[in-house]
Design an enzyme around this catalytic site. Structure first.
Site, PDB file in Angstrom:
ATOM      1  N   ASP A  96       0.883  -1.179   0.000  1.00  0.00           N
ATOM      2  CA  ASP A  96       0.000   0.000   0.000  1.00  0.00           C
ATOM      3  C   ASP A  96       0.916   1.223   0.000  1.00  0.00           C
ATOM      4  OD1 ASP A  96      -2.354   1.596   0.246  1.00  0.00           O
ATOM      5  OD2 ASP A  96      -1.992   1.793   2.393  1.00  0.00           O
ATOM      6  N   SER A  97       0.309   2.391  -0.111  1.00  0.00           N
ATOM      7  CA  SER A  97       1.112   3.620  -0.055  1.00  0.00           C
ATOM      8  C   SER A  97       1.544   3.931   1.385  1.00  0.00           C
ATOM      9  CB  SER A  97       0.301   4.788  -0.605  1.00  0.00           C
ATOM     10  OG  SER A  97      -0.891   4.922   0.141  1.00  0.00           O
ATOM     11  N   CYS A 153      -4.440  -1.557  -1.704  1.00  0.00           N
ATOM     12  CA  CYS A 153      -4.579  -0.126  -1.972  1.00  0.00           C
ATOM     13  C   CYS A 153      -5.751   0.054  -2.927  1.00  0.00           C
ATOM     14  CB  CYS A 153      -3.279   0.381  -2.594  1.00  0.00           C
ATOM     15  SG  CYS A 153      -3.386   2.101  -3.124  1.00  0.00           S
ATOM     16  N   GLU A 199      -2.522   8.785   8.628  1.00  0.00           N
ATOM     17  CA  GLU A 199      -1.053   8.672   8.682  1.00  0.00           C
ATOM     18  C   GLU A 199      -0.474   9.463   9.862  1.00  0.00           C
ATOM     19  OE1 GLU A 199       1.222   6.864   6.883  1.00  0.00           O
ATOM     20  OE2 GLU A 199      -0.331   5.889   5.686  1.00  0.00           O
ATOM     21  N   CYS A 219     -10.943   2.894   0.338  1.00  0.00           N
ATOM     22  CA  CYS A 219      -9.517   3.165   0.544  1.00  0.00           C
ATOM     23  C   CYS A 219      -9.147   2.386   1.805  1.00  0.00           C
ATOM     24  CB  CYS A 219      -9.281   4.650   0.749  1.00  0.00           C
ATOM     25  SG  CYS A 219      -7.639   5.043   1.370  1.00  0.00           S
ATOM     26  N   HIS A 232      -7.043   2.841   4.011  1.00  0.00           N
ATOM     27  CA  HIS A 232      -6.762   3.630   5.218  1.00  0.00           C
ATOM     28  C   HIS A 232      -8.027   3.863   6.054  1.00  0.00           C
ATOM     29  CE1 HIS A 232      -2.907   4.715   3.389  1.00  0.00           C
ATOM     30  NE2 HIS A 232      -2.575   5.352   4.497  1.00  0.00           N
TER      31      HIS A 232
HETATM   32  N1  DGL Z   1      -4.588   3.240   1.047  1.00  0.00           N
HETATM   33  C1  DGL Z   1      -4.696   3.734  -0.259  1.00  0.00           C
HETATM   34  C2  DGL Z   1      -5.980   3.392  -0.933  1.00  0.00           C
HETATM   35  O1  DGL Z   1      -6.535   2.394  -0.547  1.00  0.00           O
HETATM   36  C3  DGL Z   1      -4.040   4.950  -0.709  1.00  0.00           C
HETATM   37  C4  DGL Z   1      -4.206   6.249  -0.108  1.00  0.00           C
HETATM   38  C5  DGL Z   1      -3.317   7.220  -0.826  1.00  0.00           C
HETATM   39  O2  DGL Z   1      -2.112   6.975  -0.900  1.00  0.00           O
HETATM   40  O3  DGL Z   1      -3.832   8.227  -1.331  1.00  0.00           O
HETATM   41  O4  DGL Z   1      -6.437   4.046  -1.822  1.00  0.00           O
END
Ligand code: DGL
Length: 269
Positions: free
Chosen positions: A10-11, A73, A151, A185, A187
């Protein structure tokens, strides 16, 4: 059977939502995680850049001899045809598992999707939902401030700033009487308490990372690749930026001290 690790990327910390569920349902599996924290966020980038990052993330994981990859992600999963990125080992993004879960859960056919700007702009979740349930109503909403909140650890139920941002973003979804909300997402489940307080108990929240983990279990089982050892698996984390920041978030979310298991790497930053 295979004792090779499952690769997850993931990012940032969002993919831990998949790791947490993997640890829960497949405790004997080893996991190699890559969080591309130096290049976060992915969600406000162009398709070409996201594709390049995803390829580099996959190449990095492959160096560790893994048996399956999860693109944990939502952004990568929705703007890229992830199937074409890897052909020789099993692979999943988070989009299809989440969509299948949402389509099974909804009673009134009204599904909300929240995600990054790139995810919502792609319309991929809506298209996939309509393939399974053509008469459903889908409302997407980009929530770009959620990722920096997560984050930076602004995730507690009582956090005033996170609550204020979430109220603003979720207002249009509340008005449409949706009964199922895809956290598109990975996150966003870290803000689950706040989102659930705003949306109410009647709205089912679908965690895309969690659904991808369940899909992984089925996929490994079908291909006879589960780790049958009775030893507890190990999680190893790699990040492209601060180890300390990641450790702090990971400890909070996984309820586990990951210290000593997080390493910094440079992958073409
Ligand atoms: N966790 C990521 C997602 O599911 C990325 C969030 C990001 O880097 O903008 O989209």
């Amino acid at each position: 059977m295979s004792d090779l690790a499952i690769g997850v990327f993931d990012s940032g910390v969002g993919g831990l939502t998949a790791v947490k569920e993997l640890n829960n349902i497949l405790p004997n599996e080893n996991i190699i995680y890559f969080g591309d924290t130096a290049r976060l966020p992915y969600g406000s980038r162009s398709k070409d850049t996201i594709l390049r990052f995803a390829k580099e993330d996959i190449d990095f994981l492959r160096q560790h001899g893994i048996k399956m990859i999860i693109a944990a992600c939502g952004t990568v999963s929705s703007i890229i045809n992830t199937m074409t990125l890897i052909e020789d080992i099993p692979f999943t993004g988070v989009l299809l598992p989440a969509v299948q879960a949402a389509c099974s859960s909804t009673l009134n056919g009204k599904i909300g999707v929240i995600g990054t700007q790139a995810t919502i702009k792609s319309g991929s979740y809506g298209r996939a939902i309509k393939t399974i349930r053509p008469n459903s109503f889908v409302l997407g909403k980009a929530c770009p401030l959620f990722v920096p909140l997560v984050e930076n650890g602004y995730t507690d139920r009582e956090n005033k700033i996170a609550k204020m941002v979430a109220e603003e973003y979720l207002e249009p979804l509340k008005k449409e009487d949706i009964d199922t909300l895809i956290l598109g997402c990975t996150h966003y489940p870290l803000l689950k308490d706040i989102i659930s307080d705003i949306m109410g108990d009647d709205v089912t929240l679908i965690s895309s990372g969690e659904e991808a983990a369940k899909f992984t279990q089925l996929s490994l089982l079908e291909q006879n690749l589960l780790n049958t050892s009775d030893k507890l698996g190990e999680n190893i984390f790699y990040v492209s930026d601060s180890v300390e920041m990641f450790e702090e978030n990971a400890r909070k979310f996984l309820n586990d001290d990951v210290k000593g298991n997080v390493f910094k790497v440079d992958i073409n930053c």
